[in-house]
Design a protein around this motif. Sequence first.
Motif, short mmCIF file in Angstrom:
data_model
loop_
_atom_site.label_atom_id
_atom_site.label_comp_id
_atom_site.label_asym_id
_atom_site.label_seq_id
_atom_site.Cartn_x
_atom_site.Cartn_y
_atom_site.Cartn_z
N LEU A 94 0.83 -1.20 0.00
CA LEU A 94 0.00 0.00 0.00
C LEU A 94 0.87 1.25 0.00
O LEU A 94 0.61 2.20 -0.76
CB LEU A 94 -0.92 0.00 1.23
N ILE A 95 1.91 1.26 0.82
CA ILE A 95 2.82 2.41 0.86
C ILE A 95 3.49 2.61 -0.49
O ILE A 95 3.59 3.74 -0.99
CB ILE A 95 3.87 2.23 1.98
N ALA A 96 3.93 1.50 -1.10
CA ALA A 96 4.59 1.59 -2.41
C ALA A 96 3.64 2.17 -3.46
O ALA A 96 4.03 3.02 -4.27
CB ALA A 96 5.09 0.22 -2.84
N VAL A 97 2.39 1.72 -3.45
CA VAL A 97 1.41 2.25 -4.41
C VAL A 97 1.14 3.73 -4.15
O VAL A 97 1.03 4.53 -5.09
CB VAL A 97 0.10 1.43 -4.34
N LEU A 98 1.05 4.11 -2.89
CA LEU A 98 0.77 5.51 -2.55
C LEU A 98 1.89 6.44 -3.01
O LEU A 98 1.66 7.63 -3.22
CB LEU A 98 0.56 5.66 -1.04
N PHE A 99 3.09 5.89 -3.16
CA PHE A 99 4.21 6.72 -3.62
C PHE A 99 4.06 7.16 -5.07
O PHE A 99 4.89 7.91 -5.58
CB PHE A 99 5.54 5.99 -3.43
N VAL A 100 2.99 6.70 -5.74
CA VAL A 100 2.68 7.23 -7.07
C VAL A 100 2.37 8.72 -6.99
O VAL A 100 2.36 9.42 -8.02
CB VAL A 100 1.50 6.45 -7.69
N CYS A 101 2.14 9.23 -5.78
CA CYS A 101 1.84 10.65 -5.60
C CYS A 101 2.92 11.54 -6.20
O CYS A 101 2.60 12.59 -6.80
CB CYS A 101 1.66 10.97 -4.11
N ASN A 102 4.20 11.17 -6.04
CA ASN A 102 5.27 12.00 -6.59
C ASN A 102 5.19 12.07 -8.11
O ASN A 102 5.33 13.15 -8.71
CB ASN A 102 6.63 11.44 -6.16
N THR A 103 4.95 10.93 -8.73
CA THR A 103 4.80 10.89 -10.19
C THR A 103 3.58 11.69 -10.62
O THR A 103 3.62 12.41 -11.62
CB THR A 103 4.68 9.44 -10.66
N LEU A 104 2.48 11.58 -9.86
CA LEU A 104 1.27 12.33 -10.19
C LEU A 104 1.50 13.84 -10.11
O LEU A 104 1.02 14.59 -10.98
CB LEU A 104 0.13 11.93 -9.25
N VAL A 272 2.88 -5.34 -6.00
CA VAL A 272 2.66 -6.25 -4.87
C VAL A 272 3.66 -7.41 -4.93
O VAL A 272 4.26 -7.78 -3.92
CB VAL A 272 1.22 -6.77 -4.88
N LEU A 273 3.87 -7.99 -6.11
CA LEU A 273 4.80 -9.10 -6.26
C LEU A 273 6.23 -8.67 -5.97
O LEU A 273 7.01 -9.42 -5.34
CB LEU A 273 4.71 -9.68 -7.68
N CYS A 274 6.57 -7.47 -6.39
CA CYS A 274 7.92 -6.95 -6.15
C CYS A 274 8.16 -6.77 -4.65
O CYS A 274 9.23 -7.12 -4.13
CB CYS A 274 8.09 -5.63 -6.89
N VAL A 275 7.18 -6.24 -3.94
CA VAL A 275 7.30 -6.07 -2.50
C VAL A 275 7.41 -7.43 -1.81
O VAL A 275 8.19 -7.60 -0.85
CB VAL A 275 6.08 -5.29 -1.95
N ALA A 276 6.67 -8.42 -2.30
CA ALA A 276 6.62 -9.73 -1.64
C ALA A 276 7.89 -10.54 -1.85
O ALA A 276 8.32 -11.27 -0.94
CB ALA A 276 5.41 -10.51 -2.15
N PHE A 277 8.54 -10.40 -3.02
CA PHE A 277 9.61 -11.33 -3.36
C PHE A 277 10.99 -10.69 -3.51
O PHE A 277 11.97 -11.41 -3.71
CB PHE A 277 9.26 -12.07 -4.66
N ARG A 278 11.07 -9.36 -3.43
CA ARG A 278 12.38 -8.72 -3.60
C ARG A 278 12.67 -7.81 -2.41
O ARG A 278 11.87 -6.94 -2.08
CB ARG A 278 12.44 -7.92 -4.90
N GLU A 279 13.84 -8.02 -1.80
CA GLU A 279 14.24 -7.16 -0.70
C GLU A 279 14.60 -5.76 -1.17
O GLU A 279 14.52 -4.80 -0.41
CB GLU A 279 15.43 -7.78 0.04
N ASP A 280 15.02 -5.65 -2.43
CA ASP A 280 15.41 -4.34 -2.98
C ASP A 280 14.25 -3.67 -3.73
O ASP A 280 14.47 -2.91 -4.67
CB ASP A 280 16.60 -4.49 -3.92
N TYR A 281 13.02 -3.95 -3.28
CA TYR A 281 11.86 -3.43 -4.02
C TYR A 281 11.83 -1.91 -4.09
O TYR A 281 11.31 -1.32 -5.03
CB TYR A 281 10.56 -3.96 -3.41
N LYS A 282 12.39 -1.24 -3.08
CA LYS A 282 12.39 0.23 -3.10
C LYS A 282 13.22 0.78 -4.26
O LYS A 282 12.86 1.80 -4.85
CB LYS A 282 12.89 0.78 -1.77
#
Length: 389
Positions: A94-104, A272-282
């Motif tokens: 959810l936090i990762a999706v909300l970071f679309v704010c900067n792009t918006l 969601v998959l990136c957050v779940a399976f990758r430690e470097d998702y950020k």
Amino acid sequence: MEPNGKEQKNMGKLQLMFLAFIIISLCLHITAGRKDREHFKNLLSGNTERGKRILYLDYIRLIATLFVILVHCLDSSAFSHTKTLFPRIAIQSLIAVLFVCNTLFIMNSGALILNRREGCLARFYYKRFIQVALPFFCYYGIYILLSSQYFTSGFFNGILRAGKDMMAGPIDWAPHLWVIYVILSLYILAPFFSILLKHLPDGLLHGLAALILIFRCIGVYLPAAGLPVNFQLMISPWEGVFLLGYYFAHPASFSRRRLFFCLGGISLIGTVLCVAFREDYKAILLAEGAPMMILLAGAIFLLLRSLESRLPAPGRIMGFLIRYSYSVLLVHWAVLYFVHERFGTTQNPVLTFFLVLVCSAAAAFLFDQTVVYCVQSFFKALARLVRRK
């Protein structure tokens, strides 16, 4: 005791300065109200009539502002009580999706600025200075005051030190202001980009958008796969997002809306998959001009464009929030600190979000119509004086 005495003396000076701003702004508002009967009405929501504003862009700006506040409220408490796997992944996603704010925000700026016809270059820069840069500098002063390091050696020395640090970038007390630095830098070349883009036929616009997306995929995904590359477009990642704002607001992109809806949905699942399976998702999701964030933002743009005729006209509350969304963005970080310190709401992000939104809107209104209004009025009067000469 001497430093405390100096700090109290400096705070006294600041309080007197703010009182002066209140008195001067009150006089200015009364004078403006006599000349324009709609002046005081417009202070609350501005002009929200259909046909005079681009409604879906107002919605996007409001959504981006709400996302910014929510992501900061969640970020401070996301891991305090989520030790199990699935809730933690859900909150991180959810936090990762909300970071679309900067792009918006950056995309919305491109949609607004690159589609305008200012004509005179000096007029374009003057309007951006009055409407964007001056409020930014005024609100920056709040964070300078919160950071007690500047005025321990005297008031004027503190002003000089603060000004120097402002030129270097956001200070520690205002990390969220980086996006305003980016937007202000993009405004420098915006008039020239605007002329170039308006002469591109639809086919070349599609090609430009595709190139920006392809090169962002190369720049983000290949290093994540262990293949570092030094192969970029001549434009920076945020410049690409800025140009895509023009593209997604252009009629040409509307014919590709189904494609971008699908890509946006795939990006949502991929996040969601990136957050779940990758430690470097950020590094993948929060990189400058991250492709998934671009596609999510593009899908939001086109979705709201397709629904524009059905979107309700902003009511009083929504109109107020749209009117002061930029100022709410600037001030909310200070309000978040105040809410946490005063109410201790770090364990309740929903309550924190509500308090920060309400207090930020109130603070934005008061600060805009006192300090910012006085500073803008001064520079407008100075500009009129210069033009007369």
